[in-house]
Design a protein around this motif. Structure first.
Motif, PDB file in Angstrom:
ATOM      1  N   ILE A 100      63.403 -63.277  54.129  1.00  6.12           N
ATOM      2  CA  ILE A 100      63.178 -64.336  55.128  1.00  6.12           C
ATOM      3  C   ILE A 100      64.417 -65.213  55.253  1.00  6.12           C
ATOM      4  N   ARG A 101      65.004 -65.591  54.111  1.00  2.54           N
ATOM      5  CA  ARG A 101      66.223 -66.416  54.129  1.00  2.54           C
ATOM      6  C   ARG A 101      67.411 -65.645  54.697  1.00  2.54           C
ATOM      7  N   ARG A 102      67.568 -64.413  54.245  1.00  2.87           N
ATOM      8  CA  ARG A 102      68.740 -63.619  54.621  1.00  2.87           C
ATOM      9  C   ARG A 102      68.777 -63.357  56.125  1.00  2.87           C
ATOM     10  N   TYR A 103      67.645 -63.070  56.724  1.00  3.20           N
ATOM     11  CA  TYR A 103      67.612 -62.678  58.134  1.00  3.20           C
ATOM     12  C   TYR A 103      67.064 -63.765  59.062  1.00  3.20           C
ATOM     13  N   GLY A 104      66.749 -64.919  58.516  1.00  2.00           N
ATOM     14  CA  GLY A 104      66.292 -66.014  59.363  1.00  2.00           C
ATOM     15  C   GLY A 104      64.967 -65.728  60.049  1.00  2.00           C
ATOM     16  N   VAL A 105      64.032 -65.120  59.334  1.00  2.00           N
ATOM     17  CA  VAL A 105      62.723 -64.790  59.903  1.00  2.00           C
ATOM     18  C   VAL A 105      61.916 -66.069  60.105  1.00  2.00           C
ATOM     19  N   ASP A 106      61.386 -66.270  61.294  1.00  2.00           N
ATOM     20  CA  ASP A 106      60.579 -67.452  61.615  1.00  2.00           C
ATOM     21  C   ASP A 106      59.121 -67.180  61.272  1.00  2.00           C
ATOM     22  N   MET A 107      58.701 -67.595  60.085  1.00  2.00           N
ATOM     23  CA  MET A 107      57.325 -67.352  59.669  1.00  2.00           C
ATOM     24  C   MET A 107      56.345 -68.269  60.377  1.00  2.00           C
ATOM     25  N   GLY A 108      56.842 -69.286  61.075  1.00  2.00           N
ATOM     26  CA  GLY A 108      55.961 -70.139  61.862  1.00  2.00           C
ATOM     27  C   GLY A 108      55.304 -69.393  63.008  1.00  2.00           C
ATOM     28  N   GLU A 109      55.870 -68.248  63.403  1.00  2.00           N
ATOM     29  CA  GLU A 109      55.289 -67.431  64.470  1.00  2.00           C
ATOM     30  C   GLU A 109      54.236 -66.466  63.943  1.00  2.00           C
ATOM     31  N   ALA A 110      54.212 -66.251  62.641  1.00  2.00           N
ATOM     32  CA  ALA A 110      53.334 -65.233  62.060  1.00  2.00           C
ATOM     33  C   ALA A 110      51.885 -65.695  62.022  1.00  2.00           C
ATOM     34  N   ALA A 134      51.557 -59.343  61.898  1.00  2.00           N
ATOM     35  CA  ALA A 134      51.124 -59.748  63.235  1.00  2.00           C
ATOM     36  C   ALA A 134      51.636 -61.156  63.526  1.00  2.00           C
ATOM     37  N   LEU A 135      51.758 -61.490  64.811  1.00  2.00           N
ATOM     38  CA  LEU A 135      52.148 -62.828  65.239  1.00  2.00           C
ATOM     39  C   LEU A 135      50.934 -63.599  65.745  1.00  2.00           C
ATOM     40  N   ARG A 136      51.087 -64.921  65.849  1.00  2.00           N
ATOM     41  CA  ARG A 136      50.035 -65.733  66.457  1.00  2.00           C
ATOM     42  C   ARG A 136      49.811 -65.264  67.902  1.00  2.00           C
TER      43      ARG A 136
END
Length: 290
Positions: free
Chosen positions: A49-59, A77-79
């Motif tokens: 998540i840190r390395r690739y800048g994954v936005d977990m707020g969308e998950a 899945a996303l919201r």
């Protein structure tokens, strides 16, 4: 927009070792490890998540530790509101969060891969001229999914599933440097072509595998893992399945690339689309005319 293209010699240097790798052996090992259900995957997921800048707020599930395995996190899945679908019924929405690799017209059955490289629609679709004929002078777009992207693939138009074709092959990386250097890359790699009938004519969505992609999943079959080396055609005939515009079609278990093919019909790509432009699921790629 993309930055400067690296020197060709550097691309070649990075790509040459891939020829010697046992692609399927490596990918089977990654397939097994990514599905291990253990708490030991939690530090890996957080690093990723840190390395690739994954936005977990969308998950749909934002807590990294809630996923049973790394693969469950990767195919998360996303919201429902995270990827609004273009409301114009004449628009063609993106099937994936991705970066445009190439797009334009298909010329006499040939698709541009990168500068100096092209390949045939017929080979891409499993070597059947009948299957390739509707797209001979049509439109195409190639979309690259990087590690940070959402890895589920959606329908760009409502359609009836007519046929699927599993085509065996290598599992070269589909990163930009290999696309620029390995001839016929997308027509050499393992892939699954899904052919639909839509209100605008035939549409093909091809999911291309890559190194570390242990499998491709389709919503109507699950994992697509026929015996290695066997080209497998499934004709749905009277069992044709209808998928709505924006519906999930499949997913990549790590990696890869989606290629869309349209027939020779009045259609225009978005003027600002070019190689290197990022798009998201549901975002307009172009518009049908008339």
């Amino acid at each position: 927009m993309p930055g400067a293209t690296p020197p060709r010699w550097l691309d070649l240097l990075k790509s040459l070792p891939l020829y010697a790798l046992p692609h399927h052996t490596v990918s089977r090992a990654v397939h097994a490890m990514a599905r291990m259900e253990t708490r030991l995957k939690d530090p890996l997921v957080r690093w990723f998540i840190r390395r690739y800048g994954v936005d977990m707020g969308e998950a749909a599930e934002p807590r990294p530790e809630a996923y049973a395995s790394f693969n469950a996190f990767f195919t998360r899945a996303l919201r429902p509101d995270a990827r609004p679908l273009d409301a114009d019924p004449g628009a063609l929405p993106s099937p994936a969060d991705s970066t445009v690799s190439a797009l334009g017209r298909i010329t006499h059955g040939r698709i541009i891969q990168a500068k100096g490289h092209d390949y045939s629609v017929e080979t891409l679709l499993g070597g059947d001229g009948r299957r390739a004929a509707p797209f001979r002078d049509g439109h195409f777009i190639t979309l690259y999914l990087s590690p940070r992207d959402y890895h589920r693939v959606h329908m760009p138009a409502a359609g009836l599933l007519r046929e699927t074709v599993y085509i065996p092959g290598r599992l070269f990386s589909v990163a930009p440097h290999t696309v620029r250097t390995i001839p016929n890359l997308f027509a050499r790699n393992e892939r699954v072509a899904c052919l639909f009938d839509t209100d605008r004519g035939p549409l093909a969505s091809i999911m291309v595998g890559a190194i570390n992609v242990g499998s491709i999943e389709l919503v109507w079959t699950g994992e697509v893992t026929p015996p290695r080396g066997d080209l497998t055609v499934t004709d749905y005939g009277d069992r044709a399945l209808r998928l709505e515009r924006g519906a999930e079609m499949g997913r990549f278990n790590l990696g890869s690339t989606v290629i869309l093919l349209l027939p020779d019909i009045p259609f225009a790509w978005r003027e600002d689309l070019a190689p290197g432009v990022r798009v998201k699921v549901g975002e307009r790629l172009g518009k049908f005319e008339g």
